[in-house]
Design a protein around this motif. Sequence first.
Motif, PDB file in Angstrom:
ATOM      1  N   UNK A 100     -45.937  30.863 -55.382  1.00  0.00           N
ATOM      2  CA  UNK A 100     -45.023  30.265 -54.403  1.00  0.00           C
ATOM      3  C   UNK A 100     -45.160  28.744 -54.366  1.00  0.00           C
ATOM      4  N   UNK A 101     -46.340  28.237 -54.723  1.00  0.00           N
ATOM      5  CA  UNK A 101     -46.500  26.777 -54.797  1.00  0.00           C
ATOM      6  C   UNK A 101     -45.718  26.207 -55.980  1.00  0.00           C
ATOM      7  N   UNK A 102     -45.741  26.939 -57.106  1.00  0.00           N
ATOM      8  CA  UNK A 102     -45.035  26.487 -58.306  1.00  0.00           C
ATOM      9  C   UNK A 102     -43.526  26.665 -58.185  1.00  0.00           C
ATOM     10  N   UNK A 103     -43.138  27.692 -57.417  1.00  0.00           N
ATOM     11  CA  UNK A 103     -41.702  27.958 -57.281  1.00  0.00           C
ATOM     12  C   UNK A 103     -41.399  28.315 -55.828  1.00  0.00           C
ATOM     13  N   UNK A 104     -41.402  27.338 -54.930  1.00  0.00           N
ATOM     14  CA  UNK A 104     -41.251  27.618 -53.490  1.00  0.00           C
ATOM     15  C   UNK A 104     -39.887  28.177 -53.102  1.00  0.00           C
ATOM     16  N   UNK A 105     -38.915  28.149 -54.001  1.00  0.00           N
ATOM     17  CA  UNK A 105     -37.596  28.698 -53.694  1.00  0.00           C
ATOM     18  C   UNK A 105     -37.429  30.131 -54.206  1.00  0.00           C
ATOM     19  N   UNK A 106     -38.513  30.709 -54.718  1.00  0.00           N
ATOM     20  CA  UNK A 106     -38.449  32.058 -55.295  1.00  0.00           C
ATOM     21  C   UNK A 106     -38.706  33.097 -54.183  1.00  0.00           C
ATOM     22  N   UNK A 107     -37.654  33.683 -53.655  1.00  0.00           N
ATOM     23  CA  UNK A 107     -37.777  34.598 -52.509  1.00  0.00           C
ATOM     24  C   UNK A 107     -38.640  35.809 -52.824  1.00  0.00           C
ATOM     25  N   UNK A 108     -38.501  36.352 -54.041  1.00  0.00           N
ATOM     26  CA  UNK A 108     -39.273  37.548 -54.383  1.00  0.00           C
ATOM     27  C   UNK A 108     -40.769  37.245 -54.450  1.00  0.00           C
ATOM     28  N   UNK A 109     -41.135  36.028 -54.842  1.00  0.00           N
ATOM     29  CA  UNK A 109     -42.553  35.655 -54.860  1.00  0.00           C
ATOM     30  C   UNK A 109     -43.116  35.635 -53.445  1.00  0.00           C
ATOM     31  N   UNK A 110     -42.358  35.109 -52.498  1.00  0.00           N
ATOM     32  CA  UNK A 110     -42.784  35.133 -51.090  1.00  0.00           C
ATOM     33  C   UNK A 110     -42.884  36.571 -50.577  1.00  0.00           C
ATOM     34  N   UNK A 111     -41.937  37.424 -50.992  1.00  0.00           N
ATOM     35  CA  UNK A 111     -41.989  38.838 -50.592  1.00  0.00           C
ATOM     36  C   UNK A 111     -43.273  39.487 -51.090  1.00  0.00           C
ATOM     37  N   UNK A 112     -43.563  39.315 -52.400  1.00  0.00           N
ATOM     38  CA  UNK A 112     -44.753  39.951 -52.963  1.00  0.00           C
ATOM     39  C   UNK A 112     -46.037  39.419 -52.334  1.00  0.00           C
ATOM     40  N   UNK A 113     -46.043  38.139 -52.025  1.00  0.00           N
ATOM     41  CA  UNK A 113     -47.193  37.543 -51.329  1.00  0.00           C
ATOM     42  C   UNK A 113     -47.387  38.244 -49.981  1.00  0.00           C
ATOM     43  N   UNK A 114     -46.309  38.469 -49.265  1.00  0.00           N
ATOM     44  CA  UNK A 114     -46.380  39.157 -47.980  1.00  0.00           C
ATOM     45  C   UNK A 114     -46.910  40.573 -48.099  1.00  0.00           C
ATOM     46  N   UNK A 115     -46.499  41.269 -49.170  1.00  0.00           N
ATOM     47  CA  UNK A 115     -46.961  42.652 -49.366  1.00  0.00           C
ATOM     48  C   UNK A 115     -48.479  42.687 -49.530  1.00  0.00           C
ATOM     49  N   UNK A 116     -49.022  41.803 -50.364  1.00  0.00           N
ATOM     50  CA  UNK A 116     -50.479  41.789 -50.559  1.00  0.00           C
ATOM     51  C   UNK A 116     -51.215  41.369 -49.288  1.00  0.00           C
ATOM     52  N   UNK A 117     -50.667  40.410 -48.576  1.00  0.00           N
ATOM     53  CA  UNK A 117     -51.286  40.006 -47.306  1.00  0.00           C
ATOM     54  C   UNK A 117     -51.297  41.168 -46.316  1.00  0.00           C
ATOM     55  N   UNK A 118     -50.223  41.945 -46.282  1.00  0.00           N
ATOM     56  CA  UNK A 118     -50.182  43.130 -45.424  1.00  0.00           C
ATOM     57  C   UNK A 118     -51.240  44.131 -45.839  1.00  0.00           C
ATOM     58  N   UNK A 119     -51.388  44.336 -47.147  1.00  0.00           N
ATOM     59  CA  UNK A 119     -52.332  45.337 -47.645  1.00  0.00           C
ATOM     60  C   UNK A 119     -53.778  44.989 -47.321  1.00  0.00           C
ATOM     61  N   UNK A 120     -54.072  43.704 -47.103  1.00  0.00           N
ATOM     62  CA  UNK A 120     -55.441  43.320 -46.717  1.00  0.00           C
ATOM     63  C   UNK A 120     -55.516  42.991 -45.227  1.00  0.00           C
ATOM     64  N   UNK A 121     -54.494  43.425 -44.490  1.00  0.00           N
ATOM     65  CA  UNK A 121     -54.459  43.322 -43.022  1.00  0.00           C
ATOM     66  C   UNK A 121     -54.426  41.882 -42.516  1.00  0.00           C
ATOM     67  N   UNK A 122     -53.871  40.968 -43.296  1.00  0.00           N
ATOM     68  CA  UNK A 122     -53.660  39.592 -42.813  1.00  0.00           C
ATOM     69  C   UNK A 122     -52.201  39.501 -42.364  1.00  0.00           C
ATOM     70  N   UNK A 123     -51.942  40.178 -41.235  1.00  0.00           N
ATOM     71  CA  UNK A 123     -50.561  40.447 -40.838  1.00  0.00           C
ATOM     72  C   UNK A 123     -49.785  39.187 -40.452  1.00  0.00           C
ATOM     73  N   UNK A 124     -50.409  38.293 -39.715  1.00  0.00           N
ATOM     74  CA  UNK A 124     -49.696  37.094 -39.271  1.00  0.00           C
ATOM     75  C   UNK A 124     -49.248  36.253 -40.468  1.00  0.00           C
TER      76      UNK A 124
END
Length: 732
Positions: A100-124
């Motif tokens: 997301x740092x390399x491509x901050x306009x890539x929506x799917x990259x932000x989505x996938x980042x959110x999925x992994x954060x959810x999976x490790x319980x970093x919900x906020x």
Amino acid sequence: MNSQIHILFNESLQSFEQGKMEAAEKNLHTILRLHAKHFDALHLLGIINGVQGRPQESIKLFRKALTIDRNHNFLQFNLAKALSEIGKDEEALPHHKMAVQLSPQHAEAWLNYGVSLTNVARFEEAIRSYEKALTLHAHFPAAWSNYGTTLFKMGKYGDALSAYDKALALDPQQVESWINSATIFVQKKMFVAAIAALDNAITIRPTHAEAWLLKASVQMQMQLYPDAQFSIEQALVLQPDSAQAWLDMGLNLSKQQRHVDAQFAYAQASKFDPSIDLVSGYYLQSKLAQCDWRDLGLVVEQLLADIKECKLVSAPFISLAVLDDPDVEKNYALSFNKKYFPDRRIAYQWPVPAAKAQIKVGYFSADFYNHATAYLVAELFEKHDRACFEIVIFSFGPLSNDMMYKRVEKSADQFIDVSSKSDQEIAELSRSMGIDIAVDLKGYTNEARTGIFAFGAAPIQINYLGYPGTLGAPYIDYIVGDSMLIPKEATQYYSEKIIRMPHSYQINDRQRAISDTHFTRAQLGLPEKGFVFACFNNNYKYAEESFGIWMNLLRKIPGSVLWLLQDNTQASDNLRLEAQRHGIAADRLVFAPRMELADHLARHRQADLFLDTFDYNAHTTASDALWVGLPLITRVGKTFSSRVAASLLSAVGLPELITRTSAEYESTALRLATDSELRSSHRERLLINRMTSPLFNSGLFVRHLEQAFSRIHERRIAGSAPEHIDVIELCE
């Protein structure tokens, strides 16, 4: 050579785009033999391995490419995604961050980042990632769906549903969003809406076994057992080796009292997954319910061995009927609670307590209707001193129009139906109302909502009446008992602090009506003459040892009969066969069908002596018998559930009917059966003392309980931790 590599790579890319993976791989391997550090070849070959279901190979290739170029956004994106897909979300996170740092306009990259954060319980943090993705691409159904899932895990059910609605508006074919919506509807007890959502999911994907199973679970909660069976059967057609489906089948069959079939289903669940939680207990329960004692010793021996190792093989309630070891019971409760109902109070800060005119007490149960619990507690609510206590009842059971529901509803300062709310919502409601003391009347029994107390319904929480044992929960501060039920030396076996009442722990309702109907023996299926031993406990409490003693008594008292509760046909048939194995004619067992309480109490008059069960005593059934003047004999054990009848007999003034061994139990019963004067004196004492003995003096009981409530509330105001409370006996 560079031109050759260039041509080969273009051919590989063209083959990949046409779905010709084998040709693409062949060319890429040729390139890598010629140029081992060809970045694009490594990257594309990694993508192809991922598509072909070889994630480990894919990750190796991505990592090798990473040594060549760490700042390639799509490489970071693909490596992070591959790691996440095999459950290595912690490893994936730095690569998501780089993507997301390399491509901050890539929506799917932000989505996938959110999925992994959810999976490790970093919900906020996950929420912020999804919101970034949706800012870039507002019409992104997968982002809305995963956003909803994270909100759901945070307990924000309303917001989660809104997110799923947006996802489905953009893509109505999103099966997982329909299923996730249904899951929230189930949490909120909105069963009709849950079924509708699941039907949509199943229409889109009829082969989704989990959707069928969730639908079955909802149907069981709606008591639509035949419909649930159809749904489970559909799941089993799709996944015949699904242990969960077989477990659900067993539970559904048990609800229909088809215990033989349920036993088979539980065995299948265990066969397909020997480690599946709780199934051994349910298998035992199916045997106990039908009084099937064949090989029972082996089943119990294995179950208890597993319980001692804290393997989660049974719901705690089931094991009470075969367990008389309070140390094992406590350790198992601790393990069960940690797994299924962990403490969720961490984020909440209680307001600073202050002295006030009224202590606000909340009582929580599903049983405020014509149910054994309601029959006991009705006067408790009615007799609380309203100058000092405000009583709020939280009902999460069925709406009812019966007499007890109306009576309990009327007895409270506030009666709140919370059946459509989640555990967290109920806890939040209780906190918002300023409940000082929350009393759980269910524990680990059927329809319990232990999660309410895990979220923290009040700063002081009490385990009372419904469950005969410790809950092993760090958020339950006290348990109500008495010195017979929990003697001083047994204190160590309870995670709660003990509130010891001066008499029995059990509240009773002196308004329990006894019908004016005078049943004849013939009407009840009893012989006109002969001694009548009775036990109206649920059949799962019957045990081979106690039944053997009962048969000895029938053998020694000619013409006597044993009058038992008619629970289910399998149990009745097995008990008759068991009697015959003891040389007792089957017709000397008489089975009493269930009937309205007032009539049930009236028919007690035709019994001569109540014989209690071991390990799991008569509880409400014991106080019923004593209320109508029927003497009861018990054998005291070591656990709460095996000492209840002794508690009641002590409080009613008949401690001589408490025995310590099986031999003493049998000899005492025989003496009572052959000494009509002794038996009559016991019956007379019960009838004369009925309105004055502590057991049935509900007003005195309430004053004692209020004393305990006041003392524990004062400790909280003083900033003192919970401590054992010995209630001081009051005079009327």
